[in-house]
Structure formats: structure tokens, C-alpha cells
Design an enzyme around this catalytic site. Structure first.
Site, short mmCIF file in Angstrom:
data_model
loop_
_atom_site.label_atom_id
_atom_site.label_comp_id
_atom_site.label_asym_id
_atom_site.label_seq_id
_atom_site.Cartn_x
_atom_site.Cartn_y
_atom_site.Cartn_z
N GLU A 43 12.34 -0.41 6.17
CA GLU A 43 12.17 0.10 7.54
C GLU A 43 13.49 0.02 8.31
O GLU A 43 14.26 -0.92 8.12
CB GLU A 43 11.11 -0.73 8.27
CG GLU A 43 9.71 -0.51 7.75
CD GLU A 43 8.65 -1.18 8.63
OE1 GLU A 43 8.98 -1.70 9.71
OE2 GLU A 43 7.49 -1.19 8.20
N ASP A 80 7.29 -1.54 -0.96
CA ASP A 80 7.76 -1.75 0.41
C ASP A 80 8.44 -3.11 0.50
O ASP A 80 7.84 -4.13 0.13
CB ASP A 80 6.53 -1.74 1.34
CG ASP A 80 6.80 -1.05 2.66
OD1 ASP A 80 7.96 -0.67 2.90
OD2 ASP A 80 5.84 -0.89 3.42
N LYS A 97 11.24 0.75 -0.43
CA LYS A 97 11.30 1.35 0.91
C LYS A 97 11.71 0.27 1.91
O LYS A 97 11.24 -0.87 1.82
CB LYS A 97 9.94 1.95 1.31
CG LYS A 97 9.93 2.50 2.73
CD LYS A 97 8.67 3.29 3.03
CE LYS A 97 7.50 2.45 3.45
NZ LYS A 97 7.71 1.66 4.69
N GLU A 146 7.40 8.01 10.90
CA GLU A 146 6.08 7.54 11.38
C GLU A 146 5.97 7.68 12.90
O GLU A 146 6.82 7.18 13.66
CB GLU A 146 5.87 6.08 10.97
CG GLU A 146 4.52 5.53 11.45
CD GLU A 146 4.07 4.26 10.75
OE1 GLU A 146 4.73 3.83 9.78
OE2 GLU A 146 3.05 3.70 11.18
N ASP A 167 3.60 -2.53 2.84
CA ASP A 167 3.35 -3.88 3.39
C ASP A 167 2.15 -3.85 4.34
O ASP A 167 1.73 -4.87 4.86
CB ASP A 167 4.61 -4.46 4.05
CG ASP A 167 5.06 -3.67 5.27
OD1 ASP A 167 4.47 -2.61 5.56
OD2 ASP A 167 6.02 -4.13 5.94
N SER A 168 1.56 -2.65 4.51
CA SER A 168 0.26 -2.54 5.19
C SER A 168 -0.77 -3.37 4.44
O SER A 168 -1.85 -3.66 4.97
CB SER A 168 -0.19 -1.07 5.25
OG SER A 168 -0.09 -0.46 3.98
O1 KIV Z 1 3.12 -0.09 4.76
C1 KIV Z 1 2.74 1.08 4.71
O2 KIV Z 1 1.64 1.39 4.26
C2 KIV Z 1 3.65 2.11 5.19
C3 KIV Z 1 3.13 3.51 5.33
C4 KIV Z 1 2.23 3.60 6.47
C5 KIV Z 1 4.23 4.49 5.42
O3 KIV Z 1 4.77 1.81 5.48
#
Ligand code: KIV
Length: 299
Positions: free
Chosen positions: A129, A97, A127, A196, A58-59
């Protein structure tokens, strides 16, 4: 729970990385390389480079959409990016994510959104969080048949709550809590845990205790694998980057320099040249040139 990852699948036979492979790699002491990617060309390049896991993070809120936090990215945006990355990734494990808001409300919503990633975008895993509620969500998602990766430490979706983008677990009490969270995530059935921005000794304790691999970003070399954001790794992001980032290239500068050559070629009529131009048969050309400009329909 671990045993659900321990059987060979058709995908594994075809050379595709599976969640079980990640656990086996940890067992053999082989480090896992993960990188983010958000479209087909970058997914393809990551695959060609031998990356084990591609994360559609989600970056993307920052790297792709140019926003200043991850929380605004939507399911629709993440599904679209994951589907694009899927078109390029054939060997690596493709992890999507789950964006903020897609798993916080209920187990049912979390499972529905995880299934959307599999059915509509072709993700191999998702994934999530956090710990606490997220641990229950992971159990529900894995129970529905979707492999899930956990994410502890600095969890950017909760950055405001955590007091900003800063390292976590720097007190003994917080460090102890994150170790317990990791155990809970593993018990819930996750196939890997991203750690992280936490101190290395804390990552070491978790990595030693967990059967599933830890994937570090700012958690030291003691983790079972590492992940970096595509734009950070390749030098495509601008401005300040976190302490844990290693820039392997300065492709942003390279791209600007190449684009400057293109602009200059266009302005000087050096591009296109004959090699980029289509020809027509001589006889057709003669015929064409005997037609006066005045008779042309566009004249
Ligand atoms: O969103 C993302 O890119 C991440 C990584 C930094 C692990 O969660």
C-alpha cells in the site's frame, strides 16, 4: 522496468498467468478479474472460475480473523494464508499482501519479507500500500526479483491517517497527487496498481497514462481490471458493506440454512443413514454378536 515483464517464461507456457500477461491484457483491452482468497478451497474455486489474479489480502484480518482493522495481521498469519491459497491456485497470478509493519521500516526488511512470501508461501508477487516510501520499497523488491503490485487511494493500513475508511482524491489537488504517485509507482517497476475508492475521472486519467494495468475497487469501470473481497462478493460478510461492493450471492444465508438442515437431521436421527455407514462381513458380524457384552474390554 516494463521490459522485465515482457518475456515469455516457462510459467507462461504452462498456461499460468504472469505479470507480463497482465500488461499484455491491458494492451489488448482485456479486463482483468482479481478476487481475494485465503485458503486452498477458495483458491481452487477462483482458479476454476477463470479469475486472472488471486490476492491474499490483508483484509484477512477482518474476513478470516474477525478483527476490525487490517493493521494487526502479522507476517506469520499472511504467510500461512498465502501458502494455503497457493495449494489451490495453479493458473491465476497469486499476489500476497504485505502486512502493515512488514515494509515500512527499511528497504532491507521489505525485500526480506517479500522474499519470505515467495520462498515460504509460493507467492508469485506481493502488493504494497501507499506511495512515497512505498515507491522506494517497490523499487527495492522488484530489484530483488519479486514482482510487486502498488495500491493507491484508500489504503486501509493508513485509514487512521486518512481520516477513516472514506473515498480519496476528491479534490483537484489530491487527484493530481495520486496521478503523480501512480507514475512514480510505475517507474519503480510495479506490474499493476490497485486503485481503491477514488472518483472515476481520476482512475480514468491514471488508467490511460499508465502502461501497467490498474485494478479498481471503488474506482469505476474505467480501470483495466477489478478486484473484490471474497466474502463481500459471495455474501459471506455481515453488516455494512462499502458502496463499491457488489454482492453476487447470499452464500452466508445459504450456509446457515444448510447447517440448520444438518442440525435438524442429527437431532431427529435422520443422519447418518445406511448409505453413510460401514458394514462388516456377515460371518464376522455373527461371530461378533455371539460375544457377550460382558466380555468386551470396555464393559
Ligand atoms: O486486503 C485486501 O483485500 C485488498 C483489496 C481490497 C484490494 O487490499
Amino acid at each position: 522496468m516494463l521490459s522485465s515483464y515482457a518475456t515469455d517464461s516457462a510459467a507462461l507456457k504452462a498456461g499460468k498467468v504472469t505479470p507480463a500477461d497482465l500488461v499484455r491484457m491491458k494492451g489488448r483491452g482485456e479486463k482483468i478479474a482479481m478476487v481475494t482468497a485465503y485458503d486452498a478451497p477458495s483458491g481452487r474455486l477462483a482458479d476454476r472460475a477463470g479469475v486472472d489474479c488471486v490476492l491474499v489480502g490483508d483484509s484477512a484480518a477482518m474476513t478470516v480473523f474477525g478483527r476490525d482493522a487490517t493493521t494487526s495481521v502479522t507476517m506469520e498469519e499472511m504467510v500461512l494464508l498465502t501458502r494455503a491459497a497457493r495449494a489451490g491456485v495453479s493458473r491465476a497470478l497469486l499476489v500476497a499482501d504485505m502486512p502493515f509493519g512488514s515494509f515500512q521500516v527499511s528497504d532491507v526488511a521489505a525485500v526480506e519479507h517479500a522474499i519470505r512470501f515467495v520462498k515460504e508461501a509460493g507467492a508469485d508477487a506481493v502488493k504494497l500500500e501507499g506511495a512515497g516510501t512505498s515507491t522506494r520499497r517497490i523499487a527495492a523488491i522488484v530489484g530483488a526479483g519479486v514482482p510487486a503490485v502498488g495500491h493507491l487511494g484508500l489504503t486501509p493500513q493508513s485509514a487512521t491517517l486518512l481520516g477513516g475508511f472514506k473515498a480519496q482524491a476528491r479534490t483537484a489537488e489530491q487527484a493530481e497527487r495520486i496521478c503523480q504517485d501512480a507514475v512514480a509507482l510505475e517507474d519503480a517497476g510495479c506490474c499493476a496498481i490497485v486503485l481503491e475508492a477514488i472518483p472515476e475521472p481520476v482512475a480514468r486519467r491514471i488508467s490511460r497514462a499508465a502502461r501497467v494495468p490498474t485494478i479498481g475497487i471503488g474506482a469505476g469501470a474505467v480501470c483495466d481490471g477489478q478486484v473484490l473481497v471474497w466474502h463481500d462478493l459471495l455474501g459471506l460478510s455481515e453488516g455494512h458493506v462499502a458502496r463499491f461492493v457488489k454482492r453476487y450471492a447470499a452464500l452466508g444465508n445459504e450456509i446457515v440454512s444448510v447447517l440448520q438442515q444438518y442440525v435438524s437431521d442429527v437431532r431427529a436421527s435422520r443422519f447418518p443413514d445406511a448409505s453413510h455407514t460401514y458394514k462388516m462381513p456377515e460371518s464376522e458380524l455373527e461371530l461378533f454378536e455371539t460375544t457377550s457384552d460382558d466380555s468386551h474390554p470396555l464393559a
